[in-house]
Design an enzyme around this catalytic site. Structure first.
Site, mmCIF file in Angstrom:
data_model
loop_
_atom_site.group_PDB
_atom_site.id
_atom_site.type_symbol
_atom_site.label_atom_id
_atom_site.label_comp_id
_atom_site.label_asym_id
_atom_site.label_seq_id
_atom_site.Cartn_x
_atom_site.Cartn_y
_atom_site.Cartn_z
ATOM 1 N N LYS A 108 0.911 -1.165 -0.021
ATOM 2 C CA LYS A 108 0.197 0.188 -0.072
ATOM 3 C C LYS A 108 0.996 1.197 -0.028
ATOM 4 C CE LYS A 108 -4.016 -2.083 1.713
ATOM 5 N NZ LYS A 108 -3.659 -3.521 1.732
HETATM 6 C C1 LIG Z 1 -4.440 -4.492 1.284
HETATM 7 C C2 LIG Z 1 -3.782 -5.768 1.241
HETATM 8 C C3 LIG Z 1 -3.980 -6.870 0.285
HETATM 9 C C4 LIG Z 1 -5.301 -6.899 -0.314
HETATM 10 O O1 LIG Z 1 -5.340 -5.744 -1.546
HETATM 11 P P1 LIG Z 1 -6.620 -4.952 -2.126
HETATM 12 O O2 LIG Z 1 -6.364 -3.946 -3.220
HETATM 13 O O3 LIG Z 1 -7.504 -4.585 -0.988
HETATM 14 O O4 LIG Z 1 -7.407 -6.185 -2.877
HETATM 15 C C5 LIG Z 1 -3.418 -8.108 0.188
HETATM 16 N N1 LIG Z 1 -2.215 -8.104 0.892
HETATM 17 C C6 LIG Z 1 -1.798 -7.130 1.791
HETATM 18 C C7 LIG Z 1 -0.507 -7.384 2.640
HETATM 19 C C8 LIG Z 1 -2.533 -6.207 1.813
HETATM 20 O O5 LIG Z 1 -1.995 -5.129 2.679
#
Ligand SMILES: *Cc1c(COP(=O)(O)O)cnc(C)c1O
Length: 488
Positions: A108
Site C-alpha cells: 500500500k
Molecule cells: C491490502 C492488502 C491486500 C489486498 O489488497 P486489495 O487491494 O485490498 O485487494 C493484500 N495483501 C496485503 C498485505 C495487503 O495489505
C-alpha cells in the site's frame, strides 16, 4: 481525462476533483470515462519514477508533467531502497513482484506515498483552500501506510479506524505509535467491514458534509475507493512486465499472468486497467483466503456477503464487501443504473447476481481461487523448502492459488505473483508454518525468524518496540461520525 461516478454517468469531474473528493456524492466510485491507449512499448528502459510519470499522465491530464515526475521521484526514491517494483525470480516460470520494500513494508506504500502529493496538488489545481479530513478504515496495512504518507502534510487531518483485535500486533503498533500533529488512530468495536461501512456512511452523509463545509473542511478518503489510490498501482504491472522482457523471459507482446492476493479488489483492478491500456496481461487470478466471497462470485456470478466472517492469518484480506468490484461491474455493464441496482440490492439484501453475459465478460479476464490458513502455512513451508523463498501469509495465499490454477488449466504463461507484505510483518504465523515454535510476542517471533532464516527484519519494524504508544481510544462504529464532527 474526465471521470464519472459508477452510480451516475451524467456528472463529469476532472482528475483533481476525483482525487480531492474520493467518493462521489451519491456514493459511487469515480472511474475514467475511457481507457487510454498509450504507446506503452516505448516505455521499456525507463526507471521507475519515469515509468510512473508515463502512466500517471495518461489519467491525470490536469496535472503538470514535471510535477508528476517529481512526485514519483519523491515517492519511489530512497524510501524504497532502490527496490520499487522489484521482481524476484522464484523458480522457472514463476516470479514474485515484491511490493514491500517501502517505508511500512506493505504494497500500500505505492499508493499512499504518492497520493498525499497528488491530493495537495489537486487542491492547488482546483484553487481550493479548504482543509481535507481523511477518514481511513483499515484491516491493518492501509492505516499505517496512510499515516506514514499523510503525517504533517499541510491542510490535511487524518483519522484511522481499525477493527479492535482485528490486526496483527505489529500492524497495531505501527499505527498507534505514529508521530505527527495531524493524525489520530481509533480501534473500532467490530470487524473491518463494520469500520469500513461506518466510514462510508459518514463520507456519504449530507448533513455531516454540510456541517463540516461550514467550517471549510472537506471529507475525503484514503481507502482504495479513491481513484488516487488505484492509479499508482497500475505502474508496477508495467514495471514487472518490462523486467521479464529485460531478463529475456518474454518477448514484448507475449502474455503474462498475474496472481494477486485480494481483499478490496484494488490491487488486482489496477492490473485490469493495465490490460485495458494494452499491456499483454493474460489472466488476472484473484486469490482469496477463507473469506472466499470473491471466489464464489467469480465462479458463479453471485455475490453473497451474508456469510460467516473469518479472522485468518492474512488479515488484510479479511473482507466480505470488496469495494472496488463496483468499478469492474461498471466497466463490464457500462451502466450506472445496473451498478446502482446491484449495490442497493447488496446493502438491502446482502447479495446480488450478475447476468450470465456479465459473468462471461468478467471471466474472460479473471480467474480465481482460495486457500485456508492450513493451506497457507503449507505453502509458506513449501516455498521455503523448494525455492528458498520466504513469503508472508498474504503472498502465500497467492502462491497456492497460482499453483492450483496452473495445475488445473495447464496454462504455461509466465506467472507473476504479487508479494504484498514482508514476511517479518507476520513473523509468528510464518515461523509456525516453517515448523518452528512461535513465541507469543511478535518481536520475539521476529527475532526468532531472523535467527532461523538468517535474514534481517526491516528496521522500521524492528524499531517499533521502543516507540511510545500515542493512541488508545476504542469506539463503536457510530462514533466515527463524532470523530469527524470533532475536527477543528
Ligand atoms: C491490502 C492488502 C491486500 C489486498 O489488497 P486489495 O487491494 O485490498 O485487494 C493484500 N495483501 C496485503 C498485505 C495487503 O495489505
Amino acid at each position: 481525462m474526465q471521470f464519472h461516478s459508477t452510480r451516475n454517468q451524467e456528472t463529469y469531474v476532472s482528475s483533481s476533483q476525483a482525487i480531492a473528493q474520493g467518493l462521489s456524492s451519491e456514493g459511487g466510485l469515480f472511474v475514467p470515462v475511457s481507457f487510454p491507449k498509450p504507446d506503452w512499448k516505448s516505455w521499456q528502459g525507463l526507471d521507475y519514477p519515469h515509468l510512473a510519470q508515463q502512466v500517471l499522465e495518461q489519467f491525470l491530464t490536469d496535472y503538470n508533467r514535471d510535477f508528476l515526475l517529481e512526485a514519483a521521484r519523491q515517492s519511489y526514491g530512497d524510501s524504497f531502497q532502490g527496490k520499487a517494483g522489484y521482481l524476484n525470480k522464484v523458480r522457472e516460470g514463476t516470479w514474485a513482484l515484491e511490493l514491500w520494500h517501502g517505508p511500512t513494508c506493505a504494497f500500500k506504500d505505492y499508493a499512499l506515498q504518492l497520493m498525499p502529493r497528488l491530493l495537495v496538488q489537486a487542491k492547488k489545481n482546483l484553487g481550493a483552500g479548504e482543509k481535507t479530513l481523511i477518514l481511513v478504515a483499515t484491516s491493518g496495512d492501509t492505516g499505517k501506510a496512510a499515516l506514514d504518507g499523510y503525517h504533517d502534510i499541510e491542510g490535511v487531518e487524518i483519522a484511522v479506524f481499525y477493527p479492535n483485535h482485528g490486526t496483527s500486533e505489529i500492524q497495531r503498533l505501527q499505527m498507534v505509535t505514529q508521530e505527527g500533529s495531524n493524525v489520530s488512530v481509533y480501534a473500532v468495536n467490530g470487524n473491518f467491514d463494520d469500520a469500513q461501512t461506518g466510514v462510508k456512511k459518514v463520507c456519504g452523509d449530507r448533513v455531516i458534509q454540510q456541517e463540516l463545509a461550514g467550517r471549510n473542511i472537506r471529507l475525503s478518503s484514503a481507502n482504495s475507493i479513491n481513484w488516487g489510490r488505484l492509479i499508482p498501482q497500475i505502474v508496477y504491472y508495467f514495471a514487472a512486465y518490462f523486467q521479464l522482457a529485460d531478463q529475456g523471459a518474454i518477448e514484448l507482446g507475449q502474455e503474462v499472468n498475474f496472481c494477486v492476493p485480494t481483499g478490496n479488489y484494488g490491487d488486482i483492478l489496477a492490473g485490469y486497467y493495465a490490460k485495458q491500456m494494452g499491456l499483454p496481461v493474460g489472466k488476472l487470478i484473484c486469490a482469496s483466503n477463507k473469506n472466499n466471497v470473491l471466489t464464489e462470485f467469480l465462479e458463479s456470478g453471485r455475490y453473497n456477503a451474508r456469510r460467516e466472517f473469518y479472522r485468518t492469518s492474512s488479515p488484510s484480506m479479511d473482507i466480505l464487501v470488496s469495494s472496488n468490484l463496483e468499478r469492474l461491474l461498471y466497466h463490464v455493464t457500462g451502466s450506472d443504473k445496473k451498478v446502482g441496482g446491484y449495490m442497493s440490492q447488496l446493502s438491502r439484501e446482502g447479495e446480488y447476481t450478475v447476468t450470465g453475459e456479465e459473468l462471461a465478460a468478467i471471466q474472460a479476464d479473471f480467474a480465481c481461487g482460495c486457500a485456508n490458513d492450513h493451506q497457507v502455512a503449507q505453502e509458506i513451508l513449501r516455498q521455503y523448502q523448494e525455492n528458498g523463498y520466504l513469503c508472508d501469509t498474504h503472498t502465500a495465499v497467492a502462491f497456492r492459488v497460482a499453483r492450483e490454477y496452473q495445475e488445473a488449466t495447464g496454462d504455461k504463461a509466465p506467472m507473476v505473483v504479487l508479494s504484498t507484505a514482508s514476511p517479518f510483518k507476520f513473523p509468528g504465523d510464518v515461523l509456525a508454518a516453517l515448523g518452528q515454535e512461535a513465541p507469543q510476542d511478535d518481536f520475539a517471533a521476529m527475532e526468532a525468524l531472523e535467527r532461523y532464516t538468517g535474514r534481517k527484519a526491516p528496521a522500521s519494524l524492528a524499531s517499533l518496540r521502543e516507540k511510545p504508544v500515542r493512541f488508545t481510544a476504542v469506539i463503536d462504529p457510530v462514533e466515527i461520525a463524532d470523530v469527524a464532527l470533532g475536527t477543528k
